[in-house]
Design a protein around this motif. Sequence first.
Motif, PDB file in Angstrom:
ATOM      1  N   ASN A 215       1.112  -1.192   0.468  1.00 26.90           N
ATOM      2  CA  ASN A 215       0.016   0.477  -0.017  1.00 26.90           C
ATOM      3  C   ASN A 215       1.183   1.452   0.273  1.00 26.90           C
ATOM      4  OD1 ASN A 215      -2.285  -1.798   0.101  1.00 26.90           O
ATOM      5  ND2 ASN A 215      -2.963  -0.814   2.704  1.00 26.90           N
ATOM      6  N   TYR A 216       2.192   0.851   0.549  1.00 31.60           N
ATOM      7  CA  TYR A 216       3.714   2.059   0.504  1.00 31.60           C
ATOM      8  C   TYR A 216       3.900   2.278  -0.598  1.00 31.60           C
ATOM      9  CZ  TYR A 216       0.706   2.834   4.896  1.00 31.60           C
ATOM     10  OH  TYR A 216      -0.529   2.790   6.055  1.00 31.60           O
ATOM     11  N   THR A 217       4.703   0.971  -0.399  1.00 31.63           N
ATOM     12  CA  THR A 217       5.721   0.915  -1.490  1.00 31.63           C
ATOM     13  C   THR A 217       5.173   0.953  -3.616  1.00 31.63           C
ATOM     14  OG1 THR A 217       5.617  -1.608  -1.405  1.00 31.63           O
ATOM     15  CG2 THR A 217       7.027  -0.478  -0.175  1.00 31.63           C
ATOM     16  N   GLU A 218       4.119   0.681  -3.351  1.00 32.56           N
ATOM     17  CA  GLU A 218       3.464   0.988  -4.654  1.00 32.56           C
ATOM     18  C   GLU A 218       3.497   2.108  -5.071  1.00 32.56           C
ATOM     19  OE1 GLU A 218       0.596  -1.762  -5.003  1.00 32.56           O
ATOM     20  OE2 GLU A 218       1.501  -3.369  -5.785  1.00 32.56           O
ATOM     21  N   GLN A 219       3.069   3.593  -4.326  1.00 31.66           N
ATOM     22  CA  GLN A 219       3.458   4.614  -4.442  1.00 31.66           C
ATOM     23  C   GLN A 219       5.224   5.405  -3.973  1.00 31.66           C
ATOM     24  OE1 GLN A 219       0.162   5.403  -5.033  1.00 31.66           O
ATOM     25  NE2 GLN A 219      -0.367   3.142  -4.689  1.00 31.66           N
ATOM     26  N   LEU A 220       6.157   4.747  -4.414  1.00 30.98           N
ATOM     27  CA  LEU A 220       7.296   5.018  -3.830  1.00 30.98           C
ATOM     28  C   LEU A 220       7.360   5.913  -4.940  1.00 30.98           C
ATOM     29  CD1 LEU A 220       9.508   2.469  -1.581  1.00 30.98           C
ATOM     30  CD2 LEU A 220       8.696   4.735  -1.361  1.00 30.98           C
ATOM     31  N   PRO A 221       7.427   6.144  -6.163  1.00 33.24           N
ATOM     32  CA  PRO A 221       7.906   7.094  -6.829  1.00 33.24           C
ATOM     33  C   PRO A 221       6.988   8.770  -7.056  1.00 33.24           C
ATOM     34  CG  PRO A 221       6.772   4.881  -8.400  1.00 33.24           C
ATOM     35  CD  PRO A 221       6.738   4.869  -6.764  1.00 33.24           C
TER      36      PRO A 221
END
Length: 288
Positions: free
Chosen positions: A145-151
């Motif tokens: 949920n968080y790492t996929e939003q890193l960019p």
Amino acid sequence: MSIVITGATGQLGRHVVEALLERKLPAAEIVAAGRSIAKLSDFAARGVQVRAMDYTDAESVAKALEGATKVLLISGSEVGQRVEQHRTVIEAAKAQGVGLIAYTSIANADTTGMKLAAEHQATEAILKDSGIPFAILRNGWYLENYTEQLPGTLAQGALAGSAGEGKVSAASRVDYAEAAAAVLVATENQAGKVYELGGDHSFTLAELALEISTASNKTVAYQDLPAGDYAGLLAGFGVPQAFADILADSDLGIARGDLQVGGSDLRDLIGRPTTPMPAAVRSALAAV
């Protein structure tokens, strides 16, 4: 034996099928069911049974569950429609006489006041009234949920939310998938079991932002916002307003401790420590 994985075209479902194969369950005993058979062709090539199934189509659900001894009901993705979709699967499982249905619910479903939990609570009630042997897998938040939003997080230099200093017990999809597989193949009777599943180490969103900063060598600060402002921010990025409101409400749940999971159910089921948040961040950054 025939184990049916519903929603197998989704990320969690695919991981569950892989986990069952890694446990050396014969591929012919696994049924991967989902809306698009084409997306399951790689599993079919490995001997897994592939069946078309749409939660909104009772006939397709009934056909997908034919011969099933166990079913993993992965909660649907269409918030607002899930209760009836889940009911359709549960009724088909009952008609089929399955020996166990496992359901992916939400952490602390019996106590949380999060809006996102309402459909899970309703589904758990349907299961309990169904007379089918069942196990409930109360999954916590995904690290993804968080790492996929890193960019986007890196581009903005901020991690926004409404979680305050609340801690979340997040784990990876693979962790939760392995737990589901463990329940499905367990020799011990799983009927009536309720598992509260979450990562070994809880963290605040400020701690997450600090880890992103450290791992990326870029300054990322946690920006705590009122829920209404956070929902507006999400809507501004294209998230439908109704779902943006639910996500902001979920952060308020984190602030209350609703997504903090005690105990060691997840670690015990998978037989190893859960994926640490720092490791997940660094792995995701390496792929950016």
